[in-house]
Design an enzyme around this catalytic site. Sequence first.
Site, PDB file in Angstrom:
ATOM      1  N   HIS A   1       0.842  -1.197   0.000  1.00  0.00           N
ATOM      2  CA  HIS A   1       0.000   0.000   0.000  1.00  0.00           C
ATOM      3  C   HIS A   1       0.877   1.247   0.000  1.00  0.00           C
ATOM      4  CE1 HIS A   1      -3.617  -2.353   0.813  1.00  0.00           C
ATOM      5  NE2 HIS A   1      -4.326  -1.247   0.668  1.00  0.00           N
TER       6      HIS A   1
ATOM      7  N   HIS B   1       0.578  -2.695   9.331  1.00  0.00           N
ATOM      8  CA  HIS B   1       2.024  -2.610   9.110  1.00  0.00           C
ATOM      9  C   HIS B   1       2.705  -1.912  10.275  1.00  0.00           C
ATOM     10  CE1 HIS B   1       2.206  -4.118   5.002  1.00  0.00           C
ATOM     11  NE2 HIS B   1       1.140  -3.394   4.728  1.00  0.00           N
TER      12      HIS B   1
END
Length: 434
Positions: free
Chosen positions: A201, A248
């Site tokens: 991303h 993350h």
Amino acid sequence: MAKDFVKTFIRLCDYLQDPRHVARFQRFCGIKGTLPGKLTEADHELLPGGQEYPRQRKGPQQQQQQGQNDSRDVIENGEAARGSSGPVGPEAPTDARAKPLRRNSLTGDVGQEFIIHNKFLFYLFTFGTELGNEMFFIVFFPFLFWNVDALVSRRLIVVWAWNLFVGQSTKDLVRWSRPASPPVVKVEVFYNSEYSMPSTHAMTGTAIPFCLFMVSYGRWQYSFLFGLCLAGCWSALVCVSRVYMGMHSILEVITGFLYSLLVLAFFQAVLDKIDSFYMMNHYAPLVIVVVHVSLGLVAFSLDSWSTSRGDTAQALGTGAGAALATHVNHQLGLLVDTPLSAMPLTLPPITTSLVVRSLLRFLIGVAVLLVTRMVMKAMTIPLLCRVFGLPSNNVRQARQHMKVELPYRYIVYSVMGFSCVCVVPLLFSILNLA
């Protein structure tokens, strides 16, 4: 000197990889979990940074790590004591309980409920994470191609496909798992069973806006500072949203950001040559098909089935279809680029007629793509199951076979990419909407 630098760098990486920093940031932004902080036996399988190995997909290098008591004793997102059984505390009237919007792509898990104390940040970072999702690009690229600038759009597709391949393949090679929960709250679970280093991303959320700036600046008339600030804000919003979602660590996001800049540095030098090759070289169709299929085979051979592997094939298939359509458009003179003498381009006055025509192009084009996808999907999966002798009554199970998933993604999305770049603009010409 060199050894001291390496040790300091490793300590810094371990620090940035710690999931407790993710949990603190979530708490600061008003996200709190509702489950007790008690850890299960599986939660003791950790990576050096305090990460948890995925329960469904354990890498061959999995190892038991001791001495992680300081991480395991962290109360869940700073709220519930270890072993507690109730909610995390009193809720304000403005608080909201929510669950992740989408199920886990691999297990079907719906995720756990969490409490939102700051709804503005929740919606802001939900929007930010969507700016890095494949669905956004499926809408963004066609709109840009049909209504703004075809050259910019097709070059963005090239960078997007290669950037996603590099990022997803690196994930399957490194095989780091998502931040451990607890202490992290999983605001999103769709990609939770995939590996996480680097953040793709962050890679796409950085590569696309900065590539858009790189390709359009000088071609379109706008200030350098405006373009740079817009790209930077887009990238920052996507990167920070991945930490907010609990998907993350800080290290993975920083790595994804820097990795994408490296990819962009490479394409900055060769993107013009790639685009010219796709348009003019007689062997371009053969090279396009061979290269994109080969990259898909490489990606599919790195690890077991997951949506990341399917997303890679989807991006490569779209890139192959768009590249083939670029070649056809140039050879048949169907879509001619704006001459250099007309540069720099300026935005036309925003009128009712312009808005209506743009919306018509977009709606008609999306309808064509959706019908194309529906028809191709309905035809391709049963056909592939019949060819390879697999039951076709369970589509989800059938697509976990490489011999079904890879050709399915390539066939469906290469046709969609070709339709977006060649068929739909031709339809616009027929309908006098070009």
